[in-house]
Design a protein around this motif. Structure first.
Motif, mmCIF file in Angstrom:
data_model
loop_
_atom_site.group_PDB
_atom_site.id
_atom_site.type_symbol
_atom_site.label_atom_id
_atom_site.label_comp_id
_atom_site.label_asym_id
_atom_site.label_seq_id
_atom_site.Cartn_x
_atom_site.Cartn_y
_atom_site.Cartn_z
ATOM 1 N N PHE A 65 103.227 25.497 -60.376
ATOM 2 C CA PHE A 65 102.309 25.500 -59.238
ATOM 3 C C PHE A 65 101.849 24.076 -58.917
ATOM 4 N N THR A 66 101.653 23.264 -59.957
ATOM 5 C CA THR A 66 101.264 21.871 -59.750
ATOM 6 C C THR A 66 102.346 21.116 -58.988
ATOM 7 N N THR A 80 100.765 27.074 -49.458
ATOM 8 C CA THR A 80 100.186 26.024 -50.309
ATOM 9 C C THR A 80 98.881 26.480 -50.935
ATOM 10 N N LEU A 135 94.292 17.813 -55.945
ATOM 11 C CA LEU A 135 94.894 18.960 -56.613
ATOM 12 C C LEU A 135 94.118 19.325 -57.875
ATOM 13 N N ILE A 138 99.748 17.897 -51.335
ATOM 14 C CA ILE A 138 98.379 17.849 -51.859
ATOM 15 C C ILE A 138 98.273 16.659 -52.813
ATOM 16 N N MET A 170 95.808 23.446 -44.788
ATOM 17 C CA MET A 170 97.095 23.676 -45.448
ATOM 18 C C MET A 170 97.613 25.056 -45.085
ATOM 19 N N ASP A 221 104.166 19.974 -51.452
ATOM 20 C CA ASP A 221 103.609 20.348 -50.142
ATOM 21 C C ASP A 221 102.579 19.358 -49.632
ATOM 22 N N SER A 239 102.630 22.399 -55.329
ATOM 23 C CA SER A 239 101.509 21.934 -54.507
ATOM 24 C C SER A 239 101.673 20.469 -54.154
ATOM 25 N N SER A 240 102.138 19.674 -55.128
ATOM 26 C CA SER A 240 102.364 18.249 -54.882
ATOM 27 C C SER A 240 103.462 18.040 -53.850
ATOM 28 N N TYR A 263 99.689 28.502 -53.846
ATOM 29 C CA TYR A 263 100.060 27.687 -55.007
ATOM 30 C C TYR A 263 98.820 27.185 -55.732
ATOM 31 N N ILE A 264 97.838 26.723 -54.969
ATOM 32 C CA ILE A 264 96.621 26.164 -55.562
ATOM 33 C C ILE A 264 95.819 27.256 -56.269
#
Length: 340
Positions: free
Chosen positions: A44-45, A238, A58, A53, A234, A51, A48-49, A241-242
């Motif tokens: 997920f990290t 995304t 994050l 963030i 976002m 995408d 997100s990155s 994901y966060i």
């Protein structure tokens, strides 16, 4: 044929054996749950990155999600919110600082390297750092068989990292950063694990997480506005994901605190080495990163060392539980503490 008394004795013995087996498996099973969730959170990290963030933002979202989940746990379970003395409160304050620094370093490493290489370096060096700090501050010693299991896993981790380095096409400076950041995170995670275990002897893990996530959320928000341009708009994907990152990390930490409650700090960290093959599997399925031959060899050693360590820990705990049960039946309760 067996008499009724003998049958009852056999039934009681079988029940005691099952209870001992289940109780002995607490550490490995909780570690397995935490491992799966940590691997999912690393993906997920990365997603997100990808995408867009930023790193500090994050970590802020992650801390905020964790804080909200921990707050719900505080309302439900109502643990004591302060220590009994200055020593406990001092350990709590120190853990807040160390944990937030270590977490920031760890999640920044995911933005400069794939989750596999970051976890590889961190997990490869964390057991060594944790064992050293655990021996110095908690006087925790590790037996020969666990040391062998840890060393096999570390060799596997080194091979995995070498395989990933061969696949890297980034510039030298980027590679240096992607190695130094995880090393710094691993070094700071050593005292973090030892502090957690020391605090859990006298306080609730929920209380500790509350103190970690509350100032951590505020600090990450300040860092976000100081060094980055925050992203508040976002896509739903995304945002998902966060949310997944925060939820998986919060539950994984609760599981892992359960491991630290029953296992030595270095053992708890070493059992989490299975996160490496799980993360690389997810790298392949989600990020399309295909392992090479060196990685496969390293992964095999990691799995062999970690599973061997887990089986040995389960067996040794089972023997202790059976010994405790026997001493209780013989009314030698005063000797039970000496067998722990």
């Amino acid at each position: 044929m067996l008499s009724t008394v003998e049958e009852k004795d056999l039934e009681e013995e079988a029940i005691d054996s099952r209870k001992a087996s289940l109780k002995a498996a607490r550490g490995p099973l909780l570690s397995l749950g935490a491992t799966v969730l940590f691997a999912i959170s690393s993906e997920f990290t990365a997603l997100s990155s990808i995408d867009g963030i930023p790193g500090f933002h994050l970590v802020f979202f992650m801390r905020l999600s964790q804080f909200l989940i921990v707050l719900v746990c505080v309302i439900i379970f109502r643990p004591k919110l302060i220590g009994k003395n200055k020593h406990q409160n001092g350990l709590l304050f120190l853990e807040v600082v160390v944990n937030n620094v270590a977490t920031t370093l760890m999640y920044f490493s995911f933005t400069y390297a794939s989750p596999g290489i970051a976890f590889g370096i961190i997990q490869g060096s964390m057991p060594l750092f944790t064992a050293c700090f655990g021996f110095i501050f908690l006087k925790e010693k590790i037996g020969l068989i666990p040391i062998c299991g840890i060393l096999i896993s570390i060799i596997g981790v080194i091979l995995v990292s070498i395989g990933m380095a061969h696949q890297s096409v980034g510039p030298t400076n980027a590679m240096a950063v992607s190695i130094l950041l995880p090393l710094a995170a691993a070094f700071s995670k050593g005292p973090d694990m030892v502090l957690c275990r020391a605090i859990l002897k006298d306080m609730s893990g929920i209380t500790m997480l509350l103190y970690i996530t509350l100032p951590g959320t505020v600090a990450q928000l300040i860092l976000t506005y100081s060094f980055e341009t925050p992203v508040w708009v976002m896509s739903a994907k995304t945002a998902g994901y966060i949310a997944g990152l925060g939820l998986s990390q919060a539950v994984a930490m609760l599981f892992f605190l359960g491991v630290l409650k029953v296992e030595k700090a270095a053992i708890a960290v070493a059992l989490r080495a299975l996160v490496i093959p799980l993360t690389i599997l997810l790298d392949y399925l989600i990020l399309s990163k295909v392992p090479n031959a060196i990685k496969w060899g390293g992964l095999s050693l990691v799995i062999l060392g970690t599973l061997g360590l887990g089986i040995y820990i389960w067996w040794s705990h089972k023997q202790k539980e059976k010994r405790k049960t026997l001493l209780k039946k013989m009314d030698f309760d005063q000797l039970i503490d000496d067998t722990d």
